[in-house]
Design a protein around this motif. Structure first.
Motif, PDB file in Angstrom:
ATOM      1  N   UNK A  20       0.833  -1.204   0.000  1.00  9.85           N
ATOM      2  CA  UNK A  20       0.000   0.000   0.000  1.00  9.85           C
ATOM      3  C   UNK A  20       0.866   1.252   0.000  1.00  9.85           C
ATOM      4  N   UNK A  21       1.850   1.306   0.891  1.00  9.47           N
ATOM      5  CA  UNK A  21       2.695   2.493   1.035  1.00  9.47           C
ATOM      6  C   UNK A  21       3.436   2.803  -0.257  1.00  9.47           C
ATOM      7  N   UNK A  22       3.839   1.770  -0.962  1.00  6.79           N
ATOM      8  CA  UNK A  22       4.551   1.960  -2.231  1.00  6.79           C
ATOM      9  C   UNK A  22       3.685   2.736  -3.225  1.00  6.79           C
ATOM     10  N   UNK A  23       2.415   2.343  -3.352  1.00  8.67           N
ATOM     11  CA  UNK A  23       1.525   3.020  -4.298  1.00  8.67           C
ATOM     12  C   UNK A  23       1.025   4.350  -3.749  1.00  8.67           C
ATOM     13  N   UNK A  24       0.902   4.443  -2.438  1.00  4.41           N
ATOM     14  CA  UNK A  24       0.519   5.709  -1.836  1.00  4.41           C
ATOM     15  C   UNK A  24       1.559   6.777  -2.145  1.00  4.41           C
ATOM     16  N   UNK A  25       2.831   6.393  -2.103  1.00  2.00           N
ATOM     17  CA  UNK A  25       3.915   7.335  -2.435  1.00  2.00           C
ATOM     18  C   UNK A  25       3.811   7.784  -3.895  1.00  2.00           C
ATOM     19  N   UNK A  26       3.448   6.861  -4.784  1.00  2.00           N
ATOM     20  CA  UNK A  26       3.263   7.228  -6.190  1.00  2.00           C
ATOM     21  C   UNK A  26       2.106   8.214  -6.341  1.00  2.00           C
ATOM     22  N   UNK A  60       7.546  15.655  -0.073  1.00  2.00           N
ATOM     23  CA  UNK A  60       8.135  15.170   1.185  1.00  2.00           C
ATOM     24  C   UNK A  60       7.387  13.943   1.697  1.00  2.00           C
ATOM     25  N   UNK A  61       6.058  13.987   1.617  1.00  2.00           N
ATOM     26  CA  UNK A  61       5.264  12.834   2.043  1.00  2.00           C
ATOM     27  C   UNK A  61       5.593  11.608   1.198  1.00  2.00           C
ATOM     28  N   UNK A  62       5.709  11.811  -0.109  1.00  2.00           N
ATOM     29  CA  UNK A  62       6.032  10.704  -1.011  1.00  2.00           C
ATOM     30  C   UNK A  62       7.405  10.121  -0.682  1.00  2.00           C
ATOM     31  N   UNK A  63       8.382  10.990  -0.459  1.00  2.00           N
ATOM     32  CA  UNK A  63       9.733  10.524  -0.125  1.00  2.00           C
ATOM     33  C   UNK A  63       9.762   9.798   1.207  1.00  2.00           C
ATOM     34  N   UNK A  64       8.994  10.298   2.174  1.00  3.88           N
ATOM     35  CA  UNK A  64       8.921   9.630   3.467  1.00  3.88           C
ATOM     36  C   UNK A  64       8.263   8.261   3.330  1.00  3.88           C
ATOM     37  N   UNK A  65       7.277   8.177   2.435  1.00  2.02           N
ATOM     38  CA  UNK A  65       6.631   6.895   2.192  1.00  2.02           C
ATOM     39  C   UNK A  65       7.620   5.860   1.685  1.00  2.02           C
ATOM     40  N   UNK A  66       8.500   6.281   0.794  1.00  2.00           N
ATOM     41  CA  UNK A  66       9.534   5.379   0.268  1.00  2.00           C
ATOM     42  C   UNK A  66      10.475   4.939   1.394  1.00  2.00           C
ATOM     43  N   UNK A 118       1.871 -10.195  -3.969  1.00  2.00           N
ATOM     44  CA  UNK A 118       0.825  -9.498  -4.711  1.00  2.00           C
ATOM     45  C   UNK A 118      -0.172  -8.879  -3.746  1.00  2.00           C
ATOM     46  N   UNK A 119      -0.909  -7.902  -4.232  1.00  2.53           N
ATOM     47  CA  UNK A 119      -1.865  -7.184  -3.394  1.00  2.53           C
ATOM     48  C   UNK A 119      -3.096  -8.042  -3.109  1.00  2.53           C
ATOM     49  N   UNK A 120      -3.610  -7.864  -1.921  1.00  2.00           N
ATOM     50  CA  UNK A 120      -4.872  -8.497  -1.563  1.00  2.00           C
ATOM     51  C   UNK A 120      -6.005  -7.782  -2.304  1.00  2.00           C
ATOM     52  N   UNK A 125      -8.560  -6.087  -1.203  1.00  2.00           N
ATOM     53  CA  UNK A 125      -8.853  -4.759  -0.650  1.00  2.00           C
ATOM     54  C   UNK A 125      -7.754  -3.769  -0.999  1.00  2.00           C
ATOM     55  N   UNK A 126      -6.509  -4.152  -0.817  1.00  2.00           N
ATOM     56  CA  UNK A 126      -5.405  -3.230  -1.094  1.00  2.00           C
ATOM     57  C   UNK A 126      -5.306  -2.923  -2.580  1.00  2.00           C
ATOM     58  N   UNK A 127      -5.595  -3.890  -3.419  1.00  2.00           N
ATOM     59  CA  UNK A 127      -5.601  -3.633  -4.857  1.00  2.00           C
ATOM     60  C   UNK A 127      -6.667  -2.602  -5.209  1.00  2.00           C
ATOM     61  N   UNK A 128      -7.873  -2.779  -4.651  1.00  2.00           N
ATOM     62  CA  UNK A 128      -8.962  -1.828  -4.926  1.00  2.00           C
ATOM     63  C   UNK A 128      -8.647  -0.451  -4.350  1.00  2.00           C
ATOM     64  N   UNK A 129      -8.071  -0.418  -3.148  1.00  4.37           N
ATOM     65  CA  UNK A 129      -7.763   0.839  -2.477  1.00  4.37           C
ATOM     66  C   UNK A 129      -6.687   1.614  -3.235  1.00  4.37           C
ATOM     67  N   UNK A 130      -5.604   0.951  -3.595  1.00  2.00           N
ATOM     68  CA  UNK A 130      -4.521   1.655  -4.293  1.00  2.00           C
ATOM     69  C   UNK A 130      -4.950   2.078  -5.694  1.00  2.00           C
TER      70      UNK A 130
END
Length: 215
Positions: A51-57, A77-83, A104-106, A108-113
């Motif tokens: 999740x965090x990987x795609x959230x940063x994107x 900054x938020x994106x870099x912190x996520x990484x 692979x994503x579950x 829920x996480x696939x739908x959320x991201x």
């Protein structure tokens, strides 16, 4: 974490039914008292990495929509912190809690991201920001609740301690302020869409707990 004005107050009111379910959720209660099954925690932690990987994107994409340089820098900054957090999870937490990395994503996480990436790429700045805010706001307040209710000698204490950092509170407060500022010049239709995106993201957070507790 308090709202920063009328609009963010309305957002928090709109998400109360979801928030109440999160606070009373068995995942939260069992994490706080240390009785959460390792399979549930492992699912949550391993999927959180993805999740965090795609959230940063999504945050990086959001930064490109910002007209104000300060807000652009904030989301970068938020994106870099996520990484950096993703690397921390990889290097320390997965090993510490003996959690196998998810390949692979579950569901829920696939739908959320997908939801977040879609908004960050195609929606207006305000709607995209509103969609990304719940992860921070909900994580902060639920995390503080867990910290206050955590039992001594909790086997998940190393993870619970991650909820206590002041930096995350600073980020969350500023994120709320940005969404409030955007709403001041948004149309009523735009604000309705921002609210819808905010509540939908909150429901994904709840669905993630529902998914994890079933493991």
């Amino acid at each position: 974490m308090k709202p920063e004005g009328d609009f963010t107050h309305s957002l928090w009111e709109a998400i109360q039914p979801v928030y109440n379910k999160l606070i009373d959720h068995s995942f939260v209660n069992k994490l706080a008292d240390g009785t959460l099954a390792h399979t549930s925690f492992a699912h949550y932690l391993s999927q959180d990495v993805l999740y965090i990987r795609d959230d940063a994107k999504a945050l990086k994409e959001l930064s490109e929509k910002a007209a104000k340089s300060t807000e652009k820098s904030f989301f970068i900054s938020l994106a870099n912190d996520g990484i950096a957090i993703e690397q921390e999870l990889h290097n320390h937490f997965l090993e510490h809690f003996k959690v196998i990395e998810a390949k692979e994503k579950s569901p829920v996480i696939k739908a959320y991201t997908n939801f977040l990436l879609e908004h960050s790429a195609k929606s207006s700045y305000g709607i995209a920001a509103a969609a990304l805010l719940p992860c921070y706001w909900i994580y902060y307040v639920v995390g503080k609740h867990i910290v206050l209710n955590a039992t001594k000698n909790n086997k998940y204490q190393k993870w619970i301690d991650t909820y206590q950092g002041d930096e995350f509170g600073y980020y969350t407060k500023n994120f709320i302020r940005i969404v409030e500022r955007i709403a001041k010049t948004a149309s009523s239709t735009e604000k309705e869409k921002m609210t819808d995106a905010f509540v939908t993201a909150g429901k994904f957070e709840l669905n993630f707990f529902n998914e994890a507790i079933m493991k």
